[in-house]
Scaffold this motif. Structure first.
Motif, PDB file in Angstrom:
ATOM      1  N   LEU A  37     -54.930  -1.381  97.228  1.00 19.39           N
ATOM      2  CA  LEU A  37     -53.584  -1.934  97.173  1.00 19.39           C
ATOM      3  C   LEU A  37     -52.542  -0.858  97.002  1.00 19.39           C
ATOM      4  N   ASP A  73     -47.845  -3.889  95.713  1.00 23.53           N
ATOM      5  CA  ASP A  73     -48.543  -5.151  95.971  1.00 23.53           C
ATOM      6  C   ASP A  73     -49.394  -5.606  94.799  1.00 23.53           C
ATOM      7  N   GLU A 103     -48.813  -6.365  91.597  1.00 24.27           N
ATOM      8  CA  GLU A 103     -48.326  -7.455  90.758  1.00 24.27           C
ATOM      9  C   GLU A 103     -48.598  -8.817  91.367  1.00 24.27           C
ATOM     10  N   THR A 104     -48.240  -8.979  92.645  1.00 22.23           N
ATOM     11  CA  THR A 104     -48.411 -10.277  93.293  1.00 22.23           C
ATOM     12  C   THR A 104     -49.891 -10.579  93.505  1.00 22.23           C
ATOM     13  N   TYR A 105     -50.685  -9.561  93.764  1.00 19.30           N
ATOM     14  CA  TYR A 105     -52.138  -9.726  93.903  1.00 19.30           C
ATOM     15  C   TYR A 105     -52.726 -10.269  92.612  1.00 19.30           C
ATOM     16  N   GLN A 134     -51.174 -11.782  90.169  1.00 21.50           N
ATOM     17  CA  GLN A 134     -50.619 -13.099  89.863  1.00 21.50           C
ATOM     18  C   GLN A 134     -51.390 -14.197  90.610  1.00 21.50           C
ATOM     19  N   LEU A 135     -51.727 -13.927  91.862  1.00 20.31           N
ATOM     20  CA  LEU A 135     -52.483 -14.899  92.654  1.00 20.31           C
ATOM     21  C   LEU A 135     -53.820 -15.215  91.985  1.00 20.31           C
ATOM     22  N   TYR A 136     -54.524 -14.164  91.580  1.00 21.63           N
ATOM     23  CA  TYR A 136     -55.831 -14.370  90.945  1.00 21.63           C
ATOM     24  C   TYR A 136     -55.673 -15.074  89.594  1.00 21.63           C
ATOM     25  N   ASP A 164     -53.306 -17.229  88.912  1.00 20.54           N
ATOM     26  CA  ASP A 164     -53.033 -18.632  89.254  1.00 20.54           C
ATOM     27  C   ASP A 164     -54.331 -19.404  89.468  1.00 20.54           C
ATOM     28  N   TYR A 165     -55.330 -18.712  90.046  1.00 18.15           N
ATOM     29  CA  TYR A 165     -56.615 -19.338  90.303  1.00 18.15           C
ATOM     30  C   TYR A 165     -57.516 -19.349  89.069  1.00 18.15           C
ATOM     31  N   TRP A 178     -58.413 -16.643  87.098  1.00 18.74           N
ATOM     32  CA  TRP A 178     -59.201 -15.440  86.850  1.00 18.74           C
ATOM     33  C   TRP A 178     -58.469 -14.502  85.897  1.00 18.74           C
ATOM     34  N   ASP A 231     -65.174 -22.848  92.226  1.00 18.05           N
ATOM     35  CA  ASP A 231     -64.144 -22.035  91.595  1.00 18.05           C
ATOM     36  C   ASP A 231     -64.696 -20.795  90.915  1.00 18.05           C
ATOM     37  N   ASP A 276     -66.283 -18.335  92.530  1.00 20.14           N
ATOM     38  CA  ASP A 276     -66.415 -17.254  93.494  1.00 20.14           C
ATOM     39  C   ASP A 276     -65.026 -16.793  93.920  1.00 20.14           C
ATOM     40  N   LEU A 277     -64.911 -15.524  94.291  1.00 15.48           N
ATOM     41  CA  LEU A 277     -63.626 -15.028  94.761  1.00 15.48           C
ATOM     42  C   LEU A 277     -63.445 -15.315  96.254  1.00 15.48           C
ATOM     43  N   PHE A 278     -64.572 -15.567  96.937  1.00 18.67           N
ATOM     44  CA  PHE A 278     -64.514 -15.785  98.374  1.00 18.67           C
ATOM     45  C   PHE A 278     -65.147 -17.123  98.716  1.00 18.67           C
TER      46      PHE A 278
END
Lengths: 111, 191
Positions: free
Chosen positions: B60, B64, B66-68, B70-72, B74-75, B77, B100, B102-104
């Motif tokens: 990264l 990028d 911070e937003t990366y 934040q996404l994880y 939100d899920y 993690w 939920d 798994d990351l993929f």
């Protein structure tokens, strides 16, 4: 359409299709995930790694664009190129649906 | 009872799935991973709990990150540490649906991550390694032909040969690892 894009995005992966479809409206990754889960009756879950990778790739390929960043979240939206690819994919899905009902498919015919 | 401990483990580029299993085992034993630096893991004492650890690979840019993260988040993690572009996340296993944990969610994105690791980390290892092996091989054969000027010459040659052997073993381990994981992710894609 670009030959390279055609090779990558025709046909699309299932999660790719749903992500692009959702981005006809401006959304961020987690919202897309929740929407897809609801839309598909819980049958399709898109995990964060898949979501992040697909969004990054689609942005690089010009299918979606970054609209804004709010509270550390990237909001994306579909582009003209993205709309063309999405329309193509929907046509393909419709063709398979028509055929799955035992009917012949004719391009341009409404079912 | 000790609060923290460190452990040395040689997990290489293609060993992240084994690493995830190892970290989960430690959590069940009451040790939660805190830091990962080089091959050294720092654990802290906690209640034994079933916690799933997942490792992601992304080169990264700083803007990028911070937003990366934040996404994880939100899920659901929790981000733990980052080591050599590998990011460590964890989530409680109890009360969480399998989907939920798994990351993929498809083989294609796992395959893409493997490709990123290969391009970013494996190719430099191959290039540098080949250059080193060629240089060392050249000087070693030179020593053997011209005779050794001293005991240290022999020791030096021995060390060079040992390094080359280790490098080749690592290379074999990595190549086999990439092939095994690629085959695994390809079969998941067809599901």
């Amino acid at each position: 359409m670009d030959d390279k894009l055609r090779r990558i995005y025709c046909p699309m992966t299932e999660s790719g299709f749903y992500i692009l479809f959702c981005l006809r409206e401006e959304m961020h990754g987690y919202d897309i995930g929740k929407t897809v889960q609801r839309m598909t009756g819980g049958e399709l879950s898109i995990s964060p790694g898949t979501m992040y990778g697909t969004l990054s790739k689609m942005e690089r390929d010009g299918l979606i664009g970054l609209r804004k960043i709010e509270e550390k979240r990237k909001y994306y939206g579909i582009t003209e190129v993205g709309r063309e690819i999405l329309a193509n994919e929907i046509r393909r899905i419709r063709r398979m649906y028509v055929n799955s009902r035992g009917e012949d498919y004719h391009e341009g015919k409404e079912d | 009872m000790k609060e923290k401990k460190t452990e040395l483990h040689f997990f290489f580029l293609t060993d992240y799935e084994k690493e995830e299993v190892f970290l989960r085992k430690r959590a069940l034993q009451g040790w939660r991973m805190e830091k990962s630096a080089g091959y050294v893991y720092t654990f802290r004492r906690a209640e034994p709990e079933d916690i799933v650890y997942r490792i992601d690979f992304n080169s990264l840019r700083k803007e990028d990150r911070e937003t990366y993260l934040q996404l994880y988040q939100d899920y659901g993690w929790t981000f733990l540490d980052e080591n050599n572009d590998f990011a460590y996340f964890c989530k409680k296993a109890d009360g969480t649906a399998d989907d939920d944990l798994d990351l993929f969610s498809d083989g294609a994105s796992k395959s893409e991550m493997l490709g990123r690791i290969f391009r970013r980390k494996m190719i430099p290892i191959l290039i540098l390694g080949v250059i080193y092996v060629l240089l060392m091989g050249y000087s070693v054969s030179g020593d053997i032909q011209n005779g050794f000027s001293s005991v240290w010459g022999i020791v030096g040659t021995g060390v060079s040969i040992a390094i080359i052997v280790l490098y080749v073993m690592l290379l074999a381990h990595l190549i086999l690892g990439f092939r095994r994981l690629q085959a695994k992710y390809n079969s998941e894609s067809q599901g």
